[in-house]
Motif scaffolding. Structure first.
Motif, PDB file in Angstrom:
ATOM      1  N   ALA A  80      -4.785   0.363  13.613  1.00  0.00           N
ATOM      2  CA  ALA A  80      -4.232  -1.086  13.904  1.00  0.00           C
ATOM      3  C   ALA A  80      -5.170  -2.108  13.075  1.00  0.00           C
ATOM      4  O   ALA A  80      -5.020  -3.076  12.507  1.00  0.00           O
ATOM      5  CB  ALA A  80      -3.791  -1.349  14.931  1.00  0.00           C
ATOM      6  N   ASP A  81      -6.353  -1.635  13.727  1.00  0.00           N
ATOM      7  CA  ASP A  81      -7.492  -2.489  13.166  1.00  0.00           C
ATOM      8  C   ASP A  81      -7.672  -2.455  11.820  1.00  0.00           C
ATOM      9  O   ASP A  81      -8.225  -3.604  11.126  1.00  0.00           O
ATOM     10  CB  ASP A  81      -8.690  -2.085  13.931  1.00  0.00           C
ATOM     11  N   ALA A  82      -7.714  -1.518  11.183  1.00  0.00           N
ATOM     12  CA  ALA A  82      -7.736  -1.344   9.770  1.00  0.00           C
ATOM     13  C   ALA A  82      -6.816  -2.214   9.012  1.00  0.00           C
ATOM     14  O   ALA A  82      -7.027  -3.189   7.906  1.00  0.00           O
ATOM     15  CB  ALA A  82      -7.541   0.154   9.234  1.00  0.00           C
ATOM     16  N   LEU A 115       0.804  -1.162  -0.001  1.00  0.00           N
ATOM     17  CA  LEU A 115       0.103   0.102   0.182  1.00  0.00           C
ATOM     18  C   LEU A 115       0.783   1.339  -0.077  1.00  0.00           C
ATOM     19  O   LEU A 115       1.699   1.385   0.965  1.00  0.00           O
ATOM     20  CB  LEU A 115      -0.947   0.026   1.350  1.00  0.00           C
ATOM     21  N   ILE A 116       0.773   2.277  -0.916  1.00  0.00           N
ATOM     22  CA  ILE A 116       1.356   3.393  -1.029  1.00  0.00           C
ATOM     23  C   ILE A 116       0.703   4.453  -0.707  1.00  0.00           C
ATOM     24  O   ILE A 116      -0.570   4.754  -1.297  1.00  0.00           O
ATOM     25  CB  ILE A 116       1.945   3.482  -2.463  1.00  0.00           C
ATOM     26  N   GLY A 117       1.116   5.824  -0.083  1.00  0.00           N
ATOM     27  CA  GLY A 117       0.572   6.878   0.180  1.00  0.00           C
ATOM     28  C   GLY A 117       1.855   7.874   0.112  1.00  0.00           C
ATOM     29  O   GLY A 117       2.884   7.614  -0.052  1.00  0.00           O
ATOM     30  N   GLU A 118       1.328   9.100   0.026  1.00  0.00           N
ATOM     31  CA  GLU A 118       1.997  10.252  -0.452  1.00  0.00           C
ATOM     32  C   GLU A 118       1.729  11.242   0.643  1.00  0.00           C
ATOM     33  O   GLU A 118       0.706  11.603   0.700  1.00  0.00           O
ATOM     34  CB  GLU A 118       1.902  10.694  -1.639  1.00  0.00           C
ATOM     35  N   SER A 119       2.747  11.907   1.423  1.00  0.00           N
ATOM     36  CA  SER A 119       2.234  12.849   2.253  1.00  0.00           C
ATOM     37  C   SER A 119       2.810  14.297   1.690  1.00  0.00           C
ATOM     38  O   SER A 119       3.769  14.373   1.066  1.00  0.00           O
ATOM     39  CB  SER A 119       3.395  12.771   3.485  1.00  0.00           C
ATOM     40  N   HIS A 120       1.711  15.199   1.695  1.00  0.00           N
ATOM     41  CA  HIS A 120       2.061  16.311   0.963  1.00  0.00           C
ATOM     42  C   HIS A 120       1.408  17.509   1.893  1.00  0.00           C
ATOM     43  O   HIS A 120       0.103  17.680   2.162  1.00  0.00           O
ATOM     44  CB  HIS A 120       1.356  16.542  -0.261  1.00  0.00           C
ATOM     45  N   ASN A 121       2.451  18.322   2.568  1.00  0.00           N
ATOM     46  CA  ASN A 121       1.939  19.603   3.644  1.00  0.00           C
ATOM     47  C   ASN A 121       1.114  18.804   4.855  1.00  0.00           C
ATOM     48  O   ASN A 121      -0.112  19.622   5.077  1.00  0.00           O
ATOM     49  CB  ASN A 121       1.037  20.608   2.739  1.00  0.00           C
ATOM     50  N   GLY A 122       1.449  17.842   5.159  1.00  0.00           N
ATOM     51  CA  GLY A 122       0.717  17.146   6.339  1.00  0.00           C
ATOM     52  C   GLY A 122      -0.605  16.452   5.735  1.00  0.00           C
ATOM     53  O   GLY A 122      -1.111  15.651   6.742  1.00  0.00           O
ATOM     54  N   TYR A 170      -5.853   3.089   7.858  1.00  0.00           N
ATOM     55  CA  TYR A 170      -4.680   2.317   7.906  1.00  0.00           C
ATOM     56  C   TYR A 170      -3.238   3.392   7.859  1.00  0.00           C
ATOM     57  O   TYR A 170      -2.431   3.251   8.657  1.00  0.00           O
ATOM     58  CB  TYR A 170      -4.281   1.216   6.940  1.00  0.00           C
ATOM     59  N   PHE A 171      -3.355   4.335   6.970  1.00  0.00           N
ATOM     60  CA  PHE A 171      -2.382   5.238   6.858  1.00  0.00           C
ATOM     61  C   PHE A 171      -2.556   6.563   7.999  1.00  0.00           C
ATOM     62  O   PHE A 171      -1.563   7.128   8.462  1.00  0.00           O
ATOM     63  CB  PHE A 171      -2.440   5.807   5.667  1.00  0.00           C
ATOM     64  N   LYS A 172      -3.550   6.046   8.990  1.00  0.00           N
ATOM     65  CA  LYS A 172      -3.528   7.053   9.854  1.00  0.00           C
ATOM     66  C   LYS A 172      -3.209   6.190  11.249  1.00  0.00           C
ATOM     67  O   LYS A 172      -3.606   6.412  12.557  1.00  0.00           O
ATOM     68  CB  LYS A 172      -5.047   7.734  10.303  1.00  0.00           C
ATOM     69  N   GLY A 174       4.292   2.218   2.314  1.00  0.00           N
ATOM     70  CA  GLY A 174       5.152   2.970   1.784  1.00  0.00           C
ATOM     71  C   GLY A 174       4.606   4.520   1.833  1.00  0.00           C
ATOM     72  O   GLY A 174       3.563   4.506   1.340  1.00  0.00           O
ATOM     73  N   LEU A 175       5.064   5.127   2.653  1.00  0.00           N
ATOM     74  CA  LEU A 175       4.857   6.725   2.653  1.00  0.00           C
ATOM     75  C   LEU A 175       6.063   7.540   2.035  1.00  0.00           C
ATOM     76  O   LEU A 175       7.043   7.673   2.488  1.00  0.00           O
ATOM     77  CB  LEU A 175       4.573   7.068   3.948  1.00  0.00           C
ATOM     78  N   ILE A 176       5.457   8.411   1.097  1.00  0.00           N
ATOM     79  CA  ILE A 176       6.560   8.904   0.091  1.00  0.00           C
ATOM     80  C   ILE A 176       6.260  10.521   0.312  1.00  0.00           C
ATOM     81  O   ILE A 176       4.950  10.967   0.224  1.00  0.00           O
ATOM     82  CB  ILE A 176       6.292   8.447  -1.361  1.00  0.00           C
ATOM     83  N   SER A 177       6.990  11.283   0.740  1.00  0.00           N
ATOM     84  CA  SER A 177       7.146  12.588   0.643  1.00  0.00           C
ATOM     85  C   SER A 177       7.922  13.260  -0.385  1.00  0.00           C
ATOM     86  O   SER A 177       9.020  13.002  -0.467  1.00  0.00           O
ATOM     87  CB  SER A 177       7.569  12.989   1.963  1.00  0.00           C
TER      88      SER A 177
END
Length: 215
Positions: free
Chosen positions: A121-123, A64-71, A116-118, A139-142
């Motif tokens: 754990a249950d998610a 699972l991939i996420g991207e952080s941008h300005n919080g 899940y990205f927050k 994976g969290l990409i900034s």
């Protein structure tokens, strides 16, 4: 006239010397980059040579991939096909079974992925059970893009943080990497290039941690 020719000759000599020095400098930089790349490849190969590969063979992993941008975290999986494929391919080479984006979309609600990205754990537990997966790789990409006024080109900086958890939510491996480059107008394309350049290193870090701690 003779004096002018002498001056011109001296100037040409100085310029040639400067160019030679610059060429030598750039050559040194190229050699240093090549040496670093060779050392990285050797390190990756050494880590992946660990005999614990049999422990993960045929184990299923969800990426699972996420991207952080300005919080704010964007976690719509369909947006991150490039990084997803880069990681999946390398995990498959290690013997893991990966879940496709289509399977994730069909079986896991976007709200659950967002949770899940927050760090819910249950998610994570619910998603892994629904997909019958032994592991989840998050994976969290900034990504930062800026205009460099000195050289007058765009610049892309990325930082990647990855966490591998088991089906119960326990962290078994972590890895991080940074990369940066100048870019043209296609900053997103350059970000993907930077991710691909670091993907081998990241997967090796995760694998090494798993073999040492999680396995």
């Amino acid at each position: 006239m003779r004096h002018a020719l002498i001056v011109l000759f001296a100037a040409a000599t100085l310029c040639s010397g400067a160019i030679a020095q610059q060429g030598f400098k750039f050559s040194n930089e190229d050699n240093a980059d090549q040496q670093r790349e060779a050392e990285t490849r050797a390190n990756v190969q050494a880590i992946l040579a660990s005999p614990c590969r049999s422990k993960i063979k045929n184990q299923k992993v969800v990426v699972l991939i996420g991207e952080s941008h300005n919080g704010y975290i964007q976690a719509n999986q369909s947006v991150y096909g490039g990084p997803f494929d880069a990681l999946n391919a390398r995990l498959q080479r290690l013997g893991l079974k990966t879940v496709t984006q289509a399977q994730i979309k069909a079986q896991v609600a976007q709200a659950e992925i967002d949770a899940y990205f927050k760090n819910d754990a249950d998610a994570a537990l619910s998603a892994s059970k629904r997909l019958s997966a032994q592991y989840i790789l998050r994976g969290l990409i900034s990504t930062e893009t800026a205009y460099n006024r000195i050289v007058r080109v765009n610049q892309v900086n990325i930082r990647m943080n990855f966490t591998l958890t088991d089906a119960g939510g326990r962290t078994v491996a972590q890895a991080s990497a940074e990369n940066a480059s100048y870019a043209g107008m296609d900053t997103s394309g350059m970000a993907l290039t930077l991710i691909n350049e670091k993907a081998d290193e990241v997967v090796a870090q995760l694998y090494g941690d798993y073999c040492r701690i999680g396995g």
